[in-house]
Design a protein around this motif. Structure first.
Motif, PDB file in Angstrom:
ATOM      1  N   CYS A   1       0.840  -1.192   0.000  1.00 56.82           N
ATOM      2  CA  CYS A   1       0.000   0.000   0.000  1.00 56.82           C
ATOM      3  C   CYS A   1       0.882   1.251   0.000  1.00 56.82           C
ATOM      4  O   CYS A   1       1.874   1.327   0.717  1.00 56.82           O
ATOM      5  N   LYS A   2       0.492   2.249  -0.795  1.00 53.98           N
ATOM      6  CA  LYS A   2       1.264   3.490  -0.880  1.00 53.98           C
ATOM      7  C   LYS A   2       0.847   4.498   0.182  1.00 53.98           C
ATOM      8  O   LYS A   2       1.619   5.396   0.510  1.00 53.98           O
ATOM      9  N   THR A   3      -0.357   4.358   0.707  1.00 58.92           N
ATOM     10  CA  THR A   3      -0.854   5.304   1.725  1.00 58.92           C
ATOM     11  C   THR A   3      -1.479   4.537   2.883  1.00 58.92           C
ATOM     12  O   THR A   3      -2.689   4.612   3.096  1.00 58.92           O
ATOM     13  N   PRO A   4      -0.690   3.800   3.666  1.00 56.28           N
ATOM     14  CA  PRO A   4      -1.258   2.969   4.731  1.00 56.28           C
ATOM     15  C   PRO A   4      -1.995   3.771   5.802  1.00 56.28           C
ATOM     16  O   PRO A   4      -2.973   3.285   6.375  1.00 56.28           O
ATOM     17  N   ALA A   5      -1.546   4.993   6.073  1.00 57.54           N
ATOM     18  CA  ALA A   5      -2.218   5.801   7.089  1.00 57.54           C
ATOM     19  C   ALA A   5      -3.643   6.150   6.682  1.00 57.54           C
ATOM     20  O   ALA A   5      -4.520   6.319   7.527  1.00 57.54           O
ATOM     21  N   LEU A   6      -3.875   6.229   5.380  1.00 58.62           N
ATOM     22  CA  LEU A   6      -5.207   6.552   4.871  1.00 58.62           C
ATOM     23  C   LEU A   6      -6.056   5.310   4.658  1.00 58.62           C
ATOM     24  O   LEU A   6      -7.249   5.291   4.964  1.00 58.62           O
ATOM     25  N   HIS A   7      -5.438   4.235   4.143  1.00 57.76           N
ATOM     26  CA  HIS A   7      -6.184   3.040   3.767  1.00 57.76           C
ATOM     27  C   HIS A   7      -6.336   2.018   4.885  1.00 57.76           C
ATOM     28  O   HIS A   7      -7.201   1.140   4.803  1.00 57.76           O
ATOM     29  N   PHE A   8      -5.486   2.088   5.910  1.00 54.02           N
ATOM     30  CA  PHE A   8      -5.547   1.108   7.004  1.00 54.02           C
ATOM     31  C   PHE A   8      -5.561   1.851   8.332  1.00 54.02           C
ATOM     32  O   PHE A   8      -4.533   2.021   8.981  1.00 54.02           O
ATOM     33  N   GLN A   9      -6.737   2.287   8.710  1.00 57.01           N
ATOM     34  CA  GLN A   9      -6.879   3.130   9.896  1.00 57.01           C
ATOM     35  C   GLN A   9      -7.227   2.350  11.153  1.00 57.01           C
ATOM     36  O   GLN A   9      -7.015   2.816  12.258  1.00 57.01           O
ATOM     37  N   LYS A  10      -7.765   1.137  10.988  1.00 57.10           N
ATOM     38  CA  LYS A  10      -8.149   0.339  12.140  1.00 57.10           C
ATOM     39  C   LYS A  10      -6.952  -0.422  12.699  1.00 57.10           C
ATOM     40  O   LYS A  10      -6.064  -0.837  11.956  1.00 57.10           O
ATOM     41  N   ALA A  11      -6.940  -0.601  14.002  1.00 53.18           N
ATOM     42  CA  ALA A  11      -5.841  -1.319  14.647  1.00 53.18           C
ATOM     43  C   ALA A  11      -5.715  -2.741  14.123  1.00 53.18           C
ATOM     44  O   ALA A  11      -4.611  -3.277  13.990  1.00 53.18           O
TER      45      ALA A  11
ATOM     46  N   ILE B   1     -11.422   0.042  -4.716  1.00 48.76           N
ATOM     47  CA  ILE B   1     -11.098   1.463  -4.919  1.00 48.76           C
ATOM     48  C   ILE B   1      -9.746   1.794  -4.301  1.00 48.76           C
ATOM     49  O   ILE B   1      -8.882   2.413  -4.938  1.00 48.76           O
ATOM     50  N   LYS B   2      -9.520   1.379  -3.066  1.00 48.33           N
ATOM     51  CA  LYS B   2      -8.244   1.644  -2.397  1.00 48.33           C
ATOM     52  C   LYS B   2      -7.095   0.966  -3.147  1.00 48.33           C
ATOM     53  O   LYS B   2      -6.038   1.563  -3.366  1.00 48.33           O
ATOM     54  N   GLY B   3      -7.308  -0.288  -3.531  1.00 47.36           N
ATOM     55  CA  GLY B   3      -6.258  -1.023  -4.210  1.00 47.36           C
ATOM     56  C   GLY B   3      -5.905  -0.413  -5.554  1.00 47.36           C
ATOM     57  O   GLY B   3      -4.724  -0.304  -5.910  1.00 47.36           O
ATOM     58  N   THR B   4      -6.913  -0.004  -6.311  1.00 48.66           N
ATOM     59  CA  THR B   4      -6.657   0.568  -7.631  1.00 48.66           C
ATOM     60  C   THR B   4      -6.014   1.943  -7.513  1.00 48.66           C
ATOM     61  O   THR B   4      -5.145   2.305  -8.320  1.00 48.66           O
ATOM     62  N   GLU B   5      -6.422   2.696  -6.514  1.00 49.28           N
ATOM     63  CA  GLU B   5      -5.809   4.004  -6.281  1.00 49.28           C
ATOM     64  C   GLU B   5      -4.309   3.849  -6.030  1.00 49.28           C
ATOM     65  O   GLU B   5      -3.494   4.608  -6.564  1.00 49.28           O
ATOM     66  N   CYS B   6      -3.937   2.850  -5.255  1.00 53.13           N
ATOM     67  CA  CYS B   6      -2.520   2.590  -4.986  1.00 53.13           C
ATOM     68  C   CYS B   6      -1.816   2.013  -6.212  1.00 53.13           C
ATOM     69  O   CYS B   6      -0.654   2.334  -6.484  1.00 53.13           O
ATOM     70  N   ALA B   7      -2.501   1.149  -6.945  1.00 49.79           N
ATOM     71  CA  ALA B   7      -1.890   0.515  -8.122  1.00 49.79           C
ATOM     72  C   ALA B   7      -1.443   1.550  -9.141  1.00 49.79           C
ATOM     73  O   ALA B   7      -0.393   1.402  -9.779  1.00 49.79           O
ATOM     74  N   ARG B   8      -2.209   2.630  -9.279  1.00 49.94           N
ATOM     75  CA  ARG B   8      -1.870   3.644 -10.276  1.00 49.94           C
ATOM     76  C   ARG B   8      -0.535   4.329  -9.980  1.00 49.94           C
ATOM     77  O   ARG B   8       0.128   4.814 -10.898  1.00 49.94           O
ATOM     78  N   GLY B   9      -0.149   4.371  -8.707  1.00 51.91           N
ATOM     79  CA  GLY B   9       1.113   5.014  -8.355  1.00 51.91           C
ATOM     80  C   GLY B   9       2.184   4.055  -7.875  1.00 51.91           C
ATOM     81  O   GLY B   9       3.220   4.476  -7.350  1.00 51.91           O
ATOM     82  N   SER B  10       1.942   2.750  -8.052  1.00 53.96           N
ATOM     83  CA  SER B  10       2.858   1.737  -7.527  1.00 53.96           C
ATOM     84  C   SER B  10       3.819   1.235  -8.608  1.00 53.96           C
ATOM     85  O   SER B  10       3.392   0.636  -9.598  1.00 53.96           O
TER      86      SER B  10
ATOM     87  N   THR C   1      -1.146  -4.295   2.717  1.00 54.14           N
ATOM     88  CA  THR C   1      -1.020  -4.595   1.289  1.00 54.14           C
ATOM     89  C   THR C   1      -2.408  -4.665   0.671  1.00 54.14           C
ATOM     90  O   THR C   1      -3.410  -4.803   1.375  1.00 54.14           O
ATOM     91  N   HIS C   2      -2.439  -4.571  -0.648  1.00 54.81           N
ATOM     92  CA  HIS C   2      -3.691  -4.696  -1.394  1.00 54.81           C
ATOM     93  C   HIS C   2      -3.630  -5.944  -2.261  1.00 54.81           C
ATOM     94  O   HIS C   2      -2.576  -6.265  -2.825  1.00 54.81           O
ATOM     95  N   PRO C   3      -4.752  -6.642  -2.419  1.00 52.25           N
ATOM     96  CA  PRO C   3      -4.761  -7.837  -3.280  1.00 52.25           C
ATOM     97  C   PRO C   3      -5.082  -7.495  -4.722  1.00 52.25           C
ATOM     98  O   PRO C   3      -5.804  -6.543  -5.011  1.00 52.25           O
ATOM     99  N   THR C   4      -4.532  -8.258  -5.630  1.00 52.80           N
ATOM    100  CA  THR C   4      -4.928  -8.224  -7.038  1.00 52.80           C
ATOM    101  C   THR C   4      -5.146  -9.670  -7.459  1.00 52.80           C
ATOM    102  O   THR C   4      -4.202 -10.456  -7.498  1.00 52.80           O
ATOM    103  N   ASP C   5      -6.388 -10.024  -7.741  1.00 52.63           N
ATOM    104  CA  ASP C   5      -6.682 -11.393  -8.159  1.00 52.63           C
ATOM    105  C   ASP C   5      -6.172 -11.664  -9.569  1.00 52.63           C
ATOM    106  O   ASP C   5      -5.576 -12.706  -9.846  1.00 52.63           O
TER     107      ASP C   5
END
Length: 356
Positions: free
Chosen positions: A36-46, A98-107, A53-57
């Motif tokens: 993940c490129k923005t873990p603070a935004l995409h993974f906020q829960k403890a 949405i989160k995964g694709t947002e990161c994929a574009r800049g990964s 990480t994000h999955p891509t099937d």
């Protein structure tokens, strides 16, 4: 012997079979995670801290002749029974893609893995397959715009704003109803070919209206059916004159033609007037051209075919066509086609049929 497939593999199997028919390609790498490129935004829960990480099937792609770029789909494949496809789950699936694709574009990791180079566009795709064939509604019934007033009762489902979708990101959904439509087209093409009414699938072309097409490396019969074409109200396939063998092994010729797969209910002649006008505008209705309209709708109106025939008469009268032109329009063949589904047994998940 029946082929046994685990539930998690069903969506992958179905998607590959379908998209190859619609001339999409598949990247070799599949079922992998990326950072993940923005873990603070995409993974906020403890509870999410240990998995950033994000999955891509799987990643599907095609060259879009209108955009003149290759479109890649970061895809999440889901295979569930009817009782497991609920609005809370659908919302969570969409937020994840949405989160995964947002990161994929800049990964760089994601782009290197799937060899993303040149002029490209990366989108998200949620593919939801209902393996028991019992899901009878649309996933879009779960998704709502904002209420008109604060007093409006919140509908069962979720609002688009709940998804956190960036304005410049495109997400597509291929849901059970659309999958049935795609399976039906694929099967119907096989039937028409077996009856010598159309040429081999390799000689069929998905029709692109005469807009600004860029120079393409693909021949016309290699161009894919884009996601917009598949999701549209109708899909047009064309072909040139072809030869075939009759029952006596004699070589015969058949004229060029068009096949139009139409999703509307056919409730009135006026509905079909728009379709006829569209086909005329695209110059698809001509002398010595076979045009077939194949009606596909789960709730097709009981008088749909009669309404179409009334529409052809009304259209000819409206434009004052000659008797010859009236005959050309009146010669359009129209038929309803049966719904085809790919259903797997709930218990053993044994494959009961093989796609053509």
């Amino acid at each position: 012997m029946a082929e046994t497939i685990r539930i998690a593999e069903l969506a992958s199997k179905i998607s590959e079979e379908l998209f190859s028919f619609f001339k999409w390609s598949t990247c070799e790498e599949n079922d992998l995670n990326f950072e993940c490129k923005t873990p603070a935004l995409h993974f906020q829960k403890a509870s999410e801290e240990s998995n950033k990480t994000h999955p891509t099937d799987v990643v599907f792609h095609y060259h879009d002749p209108y955009l003149n770029k290759r479109v890649y789909f970061n895809t999440d494949l889901k295979s569930y029974a009817d009782t497991s496809i609920k609005y809370n789950e659908v919302r969570d699936w969409l937020i994840s893609i949405i989160k995964g694709t947002e990161c994929a574009r800049g990964s760089k990791e994601w782009k290197q893995r799937y060899d993303i180079t040149g002029s490209t566009e990366i989108r998200g795709l949620l593919f939801v397959y209902n393996h028991d064939g019992s899901f009878k509604k649309s996933i879009y019934d779960f998704i709502h715009d904002l209420p008109k007033t604060t007093e409006d009762k919140r509908p069962k489902g979720f609002y688009i704003k709940d998804l956190g979708l960036p304005k410049d990101l495109k997400i597509h959904i291929i849901e059970p109803m659309l999958i049935d439509y795609m399976i039906t087209i694929k099967h119907d093409i096989s039937v028409l070919k077996a009856e010598n009414k159309i040429p081999a699938a390799k000689n069929l072309r998905f029709f692109y209206p005469n807009k600004q097409l860029h120079k393409s490396a693909l021949a016309p019969n290699e161009r894919p059916a884009t996601i917009e074409m598949i999701c549209g109200p109708f899909l047009i396939i064309t072909y040139d004159e072809f030869k075939y063998l009759d029952d006596d092994e004699q070589t015969l010729s058949a004229p060029r033609g068009n096949i139009i797969y139409y999703k509307g209910r056919g409730e009135s002649p006026e509905e079909f007037m728009f379709l006829i006008e569209t086909l005329m505008m695209f110059d698809l209705i001509n002398e010595n051209v076979t045009t077939r309209i194949r009606l596909y709708a789960k709730d097709l109106h009981s008088t749909a075919i009669e309404n179409f025939k009334a529409a052809t008469r009304k259209y000819s009268q409206t434009w004052g066509y000659s008797s010859e032109m009236q005959n050309i329009i009146g010669a359009i063949a129209i038929n309803s086609i049966p719904l085809m589904q790919k259903i797997f047994c709930n218990k053993s998940l044994s494959r009961s049929e093989t796609m053509e």
